[in-house]
Design a protein around this motif. Structure first.
Motif, mmCIF file in Angstrom:
data_model
loop_
_atom_site.group_PDB
_atom_site.id
_atom_site.type_symbol
_atom_site.label_atom_id
_atom_site.label_comp_id
_atom_site.label_asym_id
_atom_site.label_seq_id
_atom_site.Cartn_x
_atom_site.Cartn_y
_atom_site.Cartn_z
ATOM 1 N N GLU A 29 -28.360 21.485 37.771
ATOM 2 C CA GLU A 29 -29.038 22.698 37.283
ATOM 3 C C GLU A 29 -28.481 23.945 37.965
ATOM 4 O OE1 GLU A 29 -33.233 22.336 37.773
ATOM 5 O OE2 GLU A 29 -33.395 20.532 36.529
ATOM 6 N N LEU A 30 -28.258 23.853 39.271
ATOM 7 C CA LEU A 30 -27.759 25.007 40.026
ATOM 8 C C LEU A 30 -26.308 25.326 39.654
ATOM 9 C CD1 LEU A 30 -29.492 24.141 43.383
ATOM 10 C CD2 LEU A 30 -29.859 26.238 42.091
ATOM 11 N N MET A 31 -25.511 24.287 39.426
ATOM 12 C CA MET A 31 -24.130 24.532 38.985
ATOM 13 C C MET A 31 -24.107 25.194 37.617
ATOM 14 S SD MET A 31 -21.632 21.463 40.146
ATOM 15 C CE MET A 31 -22.618 20.189 39.405
ATOM 16 N N GLN A 32 -24.998 24.778 36.750
ATOM 17 C CA GLN A 32 -25.054 25.369 35.411
ATOM 18 C C GLN A 32 -25.495 26.830 35.453
ATOM 19 O OE1 GLN A 32 -27.556 22.372 33.558
ATOM 20 N NE2 GLN A 32 -25.801 21.336 32.651
ATOM 21 N N LYS A 33 -26.073 27.236 36.584
ATOM 22 C CA LYS A 33 -26.409 28.645 36.808
ATOM 23 C C LYS A 33 -25.264 29.378 37.504
ATOM 24 C CE LYS A 33 -30.641 28.556 35.206
ATOM 25 N NZ LYS A 33 -31.000 29.324 33.989
ATOM 26 N N GLY A 34 -24.144 28.651 37.724
ATOM 27 C CA GLY A 34 -22.967 29.288 38.305
ATOM 28 C C GLY A 34 -22.820 29.146 39.801
ATOM 29 N N GLU A 35 -23.591 28.255 40.442
ATOM 30 C CA GLU A 35 -23.547 28.125 41.900
ATOM 31 C C GLU A 35 -22.507 27.076 42.312
ATOM 32 O OE1 GLU A 35 -26.939 28.419 44.280
ATOM 33 O OE2 GLU A 35 -28.185 29.335 42.733
ATOM 34 N N TYR A 36 -21.341 27.560 42.656
ATOM 35 C CA TYR A 36 -20.205 26.700 42.994
ATOM 36 C C TYR A 36 -20.479 25.836 44.225
ATOM 37 C CZ TYR A 36 -15.505 25.428 44.592
ATOM 38 O OH TYR A 36 -14.408 24.743 45.023
ATOM 39 N N ASP A 37 -21.277 26.322 45.166
ATOM 40 C CA ASP A 37 -21.525 25.601 46.421
ATOM 41 C C ASP A 37 -22.051 24.187 46.191
ATOM 42 O OD1 ASP A 37 -20.700 27.817 47.747
ATOM 43 O OD2 ASP A 37 -22.688 28.514 48.319
ATOM 44 N N PHE A 38 -22.676 23.952 45.022
ATOM 45 C CA PHE A 38 -23.266 22.639 44.785
ATOM 46 C C PHE A 38 -22.306 21.672 44.092
ATOM 47 C CE2 PHE A 38 -26.967 25.020 45.865
ATOM 48 C CZ PHE A 38 -27.791 24.088 46.487
ATOM 49 N N TYR A 39 -21.106 22.151 43.797
ATOM 50 C CA TYR A 39 -20.114 21.285 43.143
ATOM 51 C C TYR A 39 -19.756 20.089 44.027
ATOM 52 C CZ TYR A 39 -15.228 19.870 42.588
ATOM 53 O OH TYR A 39 -14.058 19.158 42.538
ATOM 54 N N LYS A 40 -19.406 20.345 45.285
ATOM 55 C CA LYS A 40 -19.015 19.249 46.170
ATOM 56 C C LYS A 40 -20.200 18.340 46.483
ATOM 57 C CE LYS A 40 -14.912 21.356 48.175
ATOM 58 N NZ LYS A 40 -14.229 21.874 49.372
ATOM 59 N N GLU A 41 -21.387 18.946 46.577
ATOM 60 C CA GLU A 41 -22.596 18.138 46.795
ATOM 61 C C GLU A 41 -22.790 17.192 45.606
ATOM 62 O OE1 GLU A 41 -24.483 18.179 49.397
ATOM 63 O OE2 GLU A 41 -24.475 20.156 50.347
ATOM 64 N N PHE A 42 -22.635 17.735 44.416
ATOM 65 C CA PHE A 42 -22.832 16.950 43.196
ATOM 66 C C PHE A 42 -21.786 15.836 43.107
ATOM 67 C CE2 PHE A 42 -22.259 16.443 38.501
ATOM 68 C CZ PHE A 42 -23.541 16.018 38.203
#
Length: 401
Positions: A257-270
């Motif tokens: 959800e956060l990545m879909q809002k444009g938050e790149y920081d959660f890419y590696k977490e995901f």
């Protein structure tokens, strides 16, 4: 000295201080602020406060007839306020009760002057500075009576903003003088204010109360649906709580959800929440859900998705200069064609020398990418296409080899 320098900064009869004179116009203010610092060093803090107020007064007035494009007046105002706060905080360590009362009267009298009606942030900062003076109950009582009287029942944005800031001042007072239980009770009472809710959440995290964090963030998401940025903040805190509780599926859902809002920081977490075998399929689904997101371009580069990068540049040809390095080896001819399309499009819409220079810079990037022969041919084509744009012709000839 302050007035003299301000007058020197004024231009002609208009009395206006232009941008290029603002710094010199404030020399007197900054010299006085330096004197104030020296008084603090000598523990003559009350004089330092009076001098800082003088600087604050003149800087605020000058802002009304000066160009503050470079922020010089704003900086003078900020430094004056910071020195007042510093002088109070340090002076509170050695002042007598009479001096406490004297400084309180001085600061409150200044803070409540009508000139601060349009400078609410300054007034609030001065009120916050007074918290250190509430050591004595009599001063605290006066202070609380004042801030309660300033609260408004109006629904307009300005009134609500002031009310929130006053609550923060009251919280500052509680944190400075009262127990953690009383502070927490105050926060709970005003939990509808997201600043207050956030502090309760941070406290719960510090104490390892992650289930409480989840309840607080769930309620916050429900309450603040009209504030997307705040909702994202609650989701970030919820992610942290799920992380500590080992809730993998919930972490995946929130990270997505956060990545879909444009938050790149959660890419590696995901990505870390999926196995190497799972990731290709998950990535495909993720990228398909992000075509209009700012995150899309970053991820296709990160994941070395050459075909997607090519398609992206075909959709946005003028961006090829940023992405050619990732796909040139696989798609040499297509990249060349994209450079030509992008430069041709820019040339068509160019109408001044700045635009022409930008086109020429793009041609040079094309050369750097290895398309020297094609770039020379393109220059020749542009010279023939736009013979009636002398400035463009001149810029093109400047880069011819």
């Amino acid at each position: 000295m302050i007035v003299k320098h301000l007058k020197w900064g004024q231009e002609g009869r208009s009395g206006f201080i232009p941008r290029h004179r603002a710094s010199k116009a404030l020399k007197g203010v900054y010299a006085t602020l330096q004197h104030a610092e020296e008084h603090i060093d000598k523990e003559d803090n009350i004089t330092a406060i009076e001098l800082s107020f003088l600087c604050l007064q003149y800087a605020l007035e000058a802002l009304q007839y000066g160009d503050d494009s470079d922020g010089h007046f704003g900086d003078a105002i900020r430094e004056s306020l910071e020195l007042i706060s510093q002088a109070i905080e340090e002076g509170a360590n050695f002042w007598s009760k009479e001096q406490y009362e004297r400084v309180y009267e001085l600061v409150i009298q200044k803070a409540m002057q009508h000139e601060f009606d349009d400078w609410v942030e300054c007034r609030i900062q001065l009120l916050n500075a007074c918290v250190s003076l509430c050591l004595y109950d009599e001063i605290e009582k006066q202070f609380k009576t004042l801030i309660y009287s300033m609260a408004s029942s109006s629904d307009d944005w300005n009134a609500q903003y002031i009310n929130k800031e006053l609550k923060q001042v009251e919280l500052h007072l509680l944190q400075n003088k009262y127990s953690s239980k009383e502070v927490e009770a105050f926060l709970e009472k005003h939990i509808e204010d997201y600043h207050m809710r956030e502090q309760i959440i941070q406290s719960a995290i510090n104490h390892g109360e992650y289930e409480k964090v989840l309840q607080l963030t769930t309620d916050g998401i429900q309450q603040d649906q009209q504030l997307p940025g705040i909702v994202s903040m609650w989701k970030r805190y919820a992610f942290k709580a799920h992380q500590h509780l080992g809730h993998t599926e919930e972490m995946r859902e929130l990270a997505l959800e956060l990545m879909q809002k444009g938050e790149y920081d959660f890419y590696k977490e995901f990505k870390a929440l999926h196995s190497t075998e799972q990731w290709p399929e998950v990535l495909e689904e993720l990228l398909n859900s992000l075509p209009n997101s700012n995150l899309y371009a970053r991820l296709i580069v990160e994941e070395q998705q050459s075909k997607r990068i090519l398609d992206y540049c075909k959709e946005y040809p003028t961006r090829i200069g940023h992405y050619y390095q990732f796909i040139k080896e696989q798609y040499y001819e297509e990249v060349c064609a994209l450079f030509i399309d992008a430069i041709t499009i820019d040339a068509q819409s160019s109408s001044n020398r700045k635009n022409y220079k930008d086109v020429c810079r793009s041609i040079n990037v094309m050369r750097e990418a290895g398309y020297t022969v094609e770039a020379e041919r393109l220059i020749t084509d542009l010279l023939q296409t736009y013979p009636k744009r002398p400035a463009f012709i001149e810029e093109l000839k400047n880069i011819m080899k």
